[in-house]
Structure formats: C-alpha cells, structure tokens
Design a protein around this motif. Structure first.
Motif, short mmCIF file in Angstrom:
data_model
loop_
_atom_site.label_atom_id
_atom_site.label_comp_id
_atom_site.label_asym_id
_atom_site.label_seq_id
_atom_site.Cartn_x
_atom_site.Cartn_y
_atom_site.Cartn_z
N HIS A 289 0.35 -1.39 0.06
CA HIS A 289 -0.05 -0.07 -0.09
C HIS A 289 0.73 1.64 -0.32
CE1 HIS A 289 -3.58 -2.70 0.25
NE2 HIS A 289 -2.76 -2.79 1.76
N ARG A 309 -2.63 1.83 7.19
CA ARG A 309 -2.63 0.50 7.53
C ARG A 309 -4.17 -0.66 7.17
NH1 ARG A 309 3.22 -1.73 8.16
NH2 ARG A 309 3.92 -0.34 6.48
N ALA A 312 -5.96 0.05 4.72
CA ALA A 312 -6.34 -0.64 3.38
C ALA A 312 -6.54 -2.87 3.74
CB ALA A 312 -4.54 -0.51 2.75
N ASP A 316 -8.48 -4.96 1.24
CA ASP A 316 -7.77 -5.93 0.92
C ASP A 316 -9.37 -7.00 0.80
OD1 ASP A 316 -6.85 -5.06 -1.33
OD2 ASP A 316 -4.70 -4.85 -0.13
#
Length: 333
Positions: A289, A309, A312, A316
């Motif tokens: 990322h 994070r 992300a 995902d």
C-alpha cells in the motif's frame, strides 16, 4: 509530502552508482565499516529490471558488500550476499569467486573448490584465471575430509527455521453463565508453553527503529540487510521477511549451469508487481500500500500510518471475499 528528501521512494540508479563509488573509496582506504554502509545504501537505491535480471550494478553491489563483510569476518552474511548476486546474475564470475573464498575461510573446501571451478570457467581475463587457479592449488593442500557437503547452508536465515512445538496444548471452547465464553485446556499446561499465536491485523515500526530493525518481524537487522525490490522505504532481515511483506517475489529453480559435470541449481529472481496479487491469496502484503509511491510511512504520525494500514487491510479483505471495496459510513452533505 512533496519534499523529495522525505516523500519520494523511487529507485535511483544514479544515486546507487554514487554511493557505490563512495563505498569503493572507503574500501580502498580499508575503512570497511563505512564501506559496508555505503554499499547497503547503494543496494537500497539500485533498481532491478522487470525481468528480474537487472544489469551488473545490483550483483556488483552484492559482491562488493560481500567482500567487505569478508574483511570484517561476517562470513555467513557474506555467503548470503554471494548467493543473492548469483541469483540475479548467474554468470557473474566474481560472485562465484567470492563465495568460493568465503567457503574456504569456513573450511568448506569441497564447496570452495566447486565455486572456484565455476568462476574459472566464466572468467575471461588471463590475470583473473591465474588468480583463481592459484587459489585452487592452495585449497588442494587442505584436508578434504573437513567438509564433504557440495553446497553451503548460507541461506538458512533467508529460508527461515521451522517451528517445532515441544508440547502441544489442546484448547477447548466453553461457556459459563457467570463468565461467558472462553477457552480451557482439558490437561495441565506446562510452564513456558506457547498457548496461542495470532498475527496482528496491521503493524508499524517506530520511526527511531526504521533503519536498524526489520520492518516485518521487527528483529534487529543484520549486516546483509535486504531492501524492497520496488522502492527505498523498508529494510528486512532476510529474504523471507521481504517476500512476506512485499508479497510478489518468486524464485524460479528451473535453470541450471553445467560446470565440470556438476549441475548447479540457480534461483533466478523474478519480480511480480505487488499491486497484482491473485484473488485467491490468503495473505495480504502489507507493504504494497505504500510501495512505489510516497514515503508516507516515514512522514506521517505513527497512529495515522497504522490507521491507514488498517483501512487498507479491511478493503483488501473485502475484495478477496468478492465484496465491494467501498467503506460504508455517514453521508457527507
């Protein structure tokens, strides 16, 4: 974020060549610790081509760093760098020569002779051939019974060690009216037993440790530190941590080199974009990322980076299960 000294994390061949030159100057002055630092930073900036082979810069840097670590007595680290140079450029004679020399220092005489014979078959200069032949003559005077293994175990750190449980703890899920659901063991649990391990959803490394510790396992980085093949942000303690963090490196063992009737398996490094993972992958590469873009992990506050994070990873996870990547929330008007 627009500051090129802080934000950009692209590879830079010119910068790598400059750092290599400074490392060479330190090596010639026998300032080996300083040379080691320059070679490592040069490897951080050195690009690898899309087919994984790169040019001579990357394997030359690995060999130069290996030579420096050989001078410093870091023999296992030296072997690993030689292996990396050979993986990127299998026909690089200097990598085979350096690995042969360090194997000789480790008294792995059989492996040393094999490596030097391969280097001799690839060397094109008469002076280089003469030097290798002289080293082979010296090794022939050594006792050959010390080591009969034909291949060094230099990449044991990259391969990782298998985890074995001394005592398997069996847990059961129970529910009680007073405490609700929980876990219990039907047997006594010996002291120091590892009961449960769970990977974090997302993690970051403290900024004060960014240059000294692995960005994946958080262990102290060794002298032969490994970098991301696509950007200049993280450092890793081994190729295993690098692959787990980046998520797009594979090793093709289909090719080999014939030398004196001995087939040498070669791992050819191939790079796959971290942005193109298979949909059935169970592992989400956390570093992808921030890879190849802005160095926001080093610029923004740690809590912001961790929150990014987490988001992300959540996106995902939804995409891997076939769900929409959109994050639901209150509508803004």
């Amino acid at each position: 974020m627009a500051d090129p000294e802080l934000a950009l994390c692209r590879k830079d061949k010119g910068r790598a060549a400059e750092l290599k030159g400074r490392g060479n100057a330190c090596f010639s002055r026998r300032e080996f610790e300083q040379a080691l630092g320059f070679y490592s930073q040069a490897l951080r900036y050195a690009p690898i081509s899309s087919d994984g082979t790169g040019d001579i810069l990357v394997p030359a840097l690995y060999v130069n760093r290996a030579s420096t670590m050989h001078k410093l007595g870091l023999l296992e680290e030296c072997l690993r760098d030689c292996d990396r140079a050979i993986s990127v450029s299998p026909n690089y004679a200097k990598a085979w020569y350096r690995r042969g020399m360090v194997n000789a220092s480790l008294k792995n005489y059989s492996s040393a002779m094999h490596d030097l014979e391969v280097a001799l078959s690839m060397e094109v200069t008469s002076s280089g051939k003469s030097n290798i032949e002289q080293e082979l003559k010296l090794i022939l005077l050594k006792p050959q019974c010390v080591n009969k293994v034909g291949r060094s175990s230099s990449d044991c750190k990259d391969a990782g060690l298998a985890h074995t449980d001394a005592h398997k703890v069996v847990l059961e899920c129970i529910a009680t009216p007073n405490k609700g659901r929980g876990m219990t063991s039907p047997d006594d649990i010996p002291p120091t037993s590892l009961i449960h391990v769970e990977d974090p959803l997302a993690a970051i490394i403290l900024k004060s440790c960014r240059e000294t510790h692995c960005h994946y396992c958080f262990s102290e980085a060794p002298a032969d530190v490994v970098f991301c093949p696509l950007c200049t942000i993280p450092v890793y303690c081994s190729r295993k941590c690098q692959e787990q963090a980046v998520g797009g490196i594979s090793w093709n063992q289909d090719t080999y080199l014939e030398s004196n009737s001995n087939a040498v398996d070669l791992g050819i490094l191939s790079l796959t974009s971290t942005r193109c993972k298979a949909t059935d992958s169970k592992q989400i590469a956390e570093h992808r990322h921030e890879c190849g873009g802005a160095h926001w992990a080093a610029v923004l506050p740690a809590d912001i980076v961790l929150a990014g994070r987490l988001m992300a990873q959540y996106i995902d996870s939804r995409m891997l299960t076939g769900k929409s990547s959109a994050i639901s929330g209150p509508k803004m008007v």
